[in-house]
Scaffold this active site. Sequence first.
Site, PDB file in Angstrom:
ATOM      1  N   GLU A  31      -0.897   7.836  -0.728  1.00 20.52           N
ATOM      2  CA  GLU A  31      -0.700   8.030  -2.167  1.00 20.52           C
ATOM      3  C   GLU A  31      -0.611   6.618  -2.706  1.00 20.52           C
ATOM      4  OE1 GLU A  31       0.600   7.924  -5.847  1.00 20.52           O
ATOM      5  OE2 GLU A  31       2.247   7.535  -4.494  1.00 20.52           O
ATOM      6  N   CYS A  66       6.132   5.208  -8.464  1.00 21.20           N
ATOM      7  CA  CYS A  66       4.676   5.096  -8.384  1.00 21.20           C
ATOM      8  C   CYS A  66       3.973   5.655  -9.614  1.00 21.20           C
ATOM      9  CB  CYS A  66       4.163   5.790  -7.122  1.00 21.20           C
ATOM     10  SG  CYS A  66       4.670   4.909  -5.647  1.00 21.20           S
TER      11      CYS A  66
END
Length: 191
Positions: A31, A66
């Site tokens: 990711e 993130c």
Amino acid sequence: MKAEPRMTLFTGSSKVAEMLARDLHGRIKLEDAGWDWKVLGPDVAEIDYVAYTSDQDAYAYSGQKCSAQSALFVHKNWVQAGFLDKIKALAQRRSTKENTIVPVLTVNNERFQSHVAALKKIPGAKVLFGGELLDPTSHNIPSCYGSFLPTAVQIPLQEFVKPDYYDLCCTEIFGPFQVVVEYGDDDLDLV
């Protein structure tokens, strides 16, 4: 690498992801988020909700997630409706006392200040809010960590897209920081 895991899950930078993919022979799920952006189109609606969401997206956890909003492309209609004033007011209510500003683990104060200084050299750039370190009497954050105010630096769209400035404008500061770019109907090809 001595261990031979069947699978590794990783969230983080592309540099580390590439190293892990090589070392783990592809046995990895990535990711690789990073420089996330939001575009507000010409239709202004639910301005308080959108301002709250933008503040949370950029500054919750002091921008250390993130999915943190690193850039905001905002149509001039939102600016005229007072959107930038609303996100400024929301960002300025954050404090270490309420834990809505926390130590920045990966960007120290020197790196933050040099990034803001470099952006301010772009023609037409300006700090909308923040751009400064926290008052040292308001916290006990160790100097090895970042301790700065939620910050937004506005960059003119015509400068943002220039090769001389693009990489600088798109540099992710994993902290409470975003670049704001205003645009109009005639600028859609650049956005």
